[in-house]
Design an enzyme around this catalytic site. Structure first.
Site, PDB file in Angstrom:
ATOM      1  CB  SER A 131      44.910   0.320  59.683  1.00  0.00           C
ATOM      2  OG  SER A 131      44.672  -1.028  60.010  1.00  0.00           O
ATOM      3  CE1 TYR A 177      49.250   0.186  63.151  1.00  0.00           C
ATOM      4  CE2 TYR A 177      47.087  -0.753  62.735  1.00  0.00           C
ATOM      5  CZ  TYR A 177      48.282  -0.245  62.270  1.00  0.00           C
ATOM      6  OH  TYR A 177      48.494  -0.165  60.914  1.00  0.00           O
ATOM      7  CB  ALA A 212      65.205   0.551  60.102  1.00  0.00           C
ATOM      8  CE  LYS A 222      48.083   3.121  61.148  1.00  0.00           C
ATOM      9  NZ  LYS A 222      49.172   3.856  60.448  1.00  0.00           N
ATOM     10  CG  ASP A 275      62.202   3.084  58.391  1.00  0.00           C
ATOM     11  OD1 ASP A 275      62.534   2.792  59.561  1.00  0.00           O
ATOM     12  OD2 ASP A 275      61.176   2.644  57.855  1.00  0.00           O
ATOM     13  CB  SER A 307      46.023  -7.845  54.262  1.00  0.00           C
ATOM     14  OG  SER A 307      44.975  -7.919  55.213  1.00  0.00           O
TER      15      SER A 307
END
Length: 274
Positions: A112, A138, A35, A142, A33, A167
């Site tokens: 998604s 977005y 992050a 996908k 990642d 979800s």
């Protein structure tokens, strides 16, 4: 023999939920990642890589000695076009191309429901190969992800499975999610099926639990060996008590993409200022 699985976007919501659930004997999880990732816990067999899917060199390096890739990386919400293009579309190309260069044959891509967001919800189940009708930039990313996966499967012989996730949270957060929820445990079961099935070629499947209110087909997922054990109905009373019923003509229930089909997600107009 120890298998090594690379998970991109491992610090995100789904990646964080999958990290402990995909841990197994004779398996190393290489977690990537941009992050900072939480340090390895005692006994946890992980390798941490801080890098971006936009960096081809870093992706090639991250894929050395990897047996399969689970690509969850990228923006998970709507963003300006340039950001979606660079991270979600170019990033997915980098993942697939790096996998090809490193000889990796199995790639699982997080698609998604927003790839088909503008499809109106019907009384039946939305099919696995429902034609794209993206609701946002977005969602477009996908669709591109699925198209790239298809090309890499056909041209280069990779096994690629695109999972149209509904979800995935610890529990359903609203009324709509009673229909679209993929429990974390079922999410891990689905990914294990995607990793284990022999020679799938290219597939598009729905990522959803077998909810009583389920909107999406499970035919292709079941064909891969997925067995759902969870059902959002366990949370229905709690959710409905907190939120009440929703107008079936509202964006939330009318379209597969929910409120993302509404004016609040009209990113092009917002960027143009008119």
């Amino acid at each position: 023999m120890t298998a090594r699985i690379l998970i991109t976007g491992a610090a995100g919501v789904v990646g964080t939920l999958m990290r402990p659930r995909l841990a197994a004997e004779n398996r190393v999880l290489r977690l990537l990642d941009i992050a900072e990732l939480p340090a390895a816990r005692e006994g946890e067999n992980v390798e941490l890589v801080q890098a971006s899917v936009t960096d081809m060199s870093a992706m090639e390096s991250a894929m050395k000695d990897v047996d399969a890739v689970i690509h969850l990386g990228g923006h998970s919400l709507e963003n300006p076009w340039e950001q979606i293009l660079q991270v979600n579309i170019d990033g997915t190309h980098n993942v697939l191309e790096a996998a090809r260069r490193q000889g990796i044959k199995r790639v699982i891509l997080a698609s998604s429901n927003h790839a088909v967001g503008y499809v109106e919800r019907a009384t039946g189940e939305a099919g696995d190969y429902l034609f794209p009708r993206p609701d946002t930039y977005y969602g477009v990313s996908k669709v591109a992800l699925e198209a790239l996966g298809s090309m890499y499967a056909d041209r280069y012989g990779l096994d690629v499975i695109a999972v149209r996730i509904g979800s995935c949270f610890e529990k359903p957060r609203d009324v709509r999610m009673l229909s679209t929820w993929l429990s974390p445990d079922d999410g891990a079961r689905l990914l294990e099926a995607c990793l284990a099935v022999p020679s799938p070629g290219f597939r598009i499947i729905w990522g959803v639990s077998d909810n009583d209110r389920r909107w999406f087909s499970l035919d292709e997922a079941k064909a891969l060996g997925y067995v759902s054990k969870d059902n959002s109905e366990a949370y229905a009373a709690e959710v409905l008590a907190a939120q009440g019923d929703i107008d079936p003509e509202s964006y939330a229930l009318k379209y597969l993409g929910g409120v993302w089909c509404g004016p609040d997600f009209d990113t092009a107009v917002k960027e143009a200022g008119r």
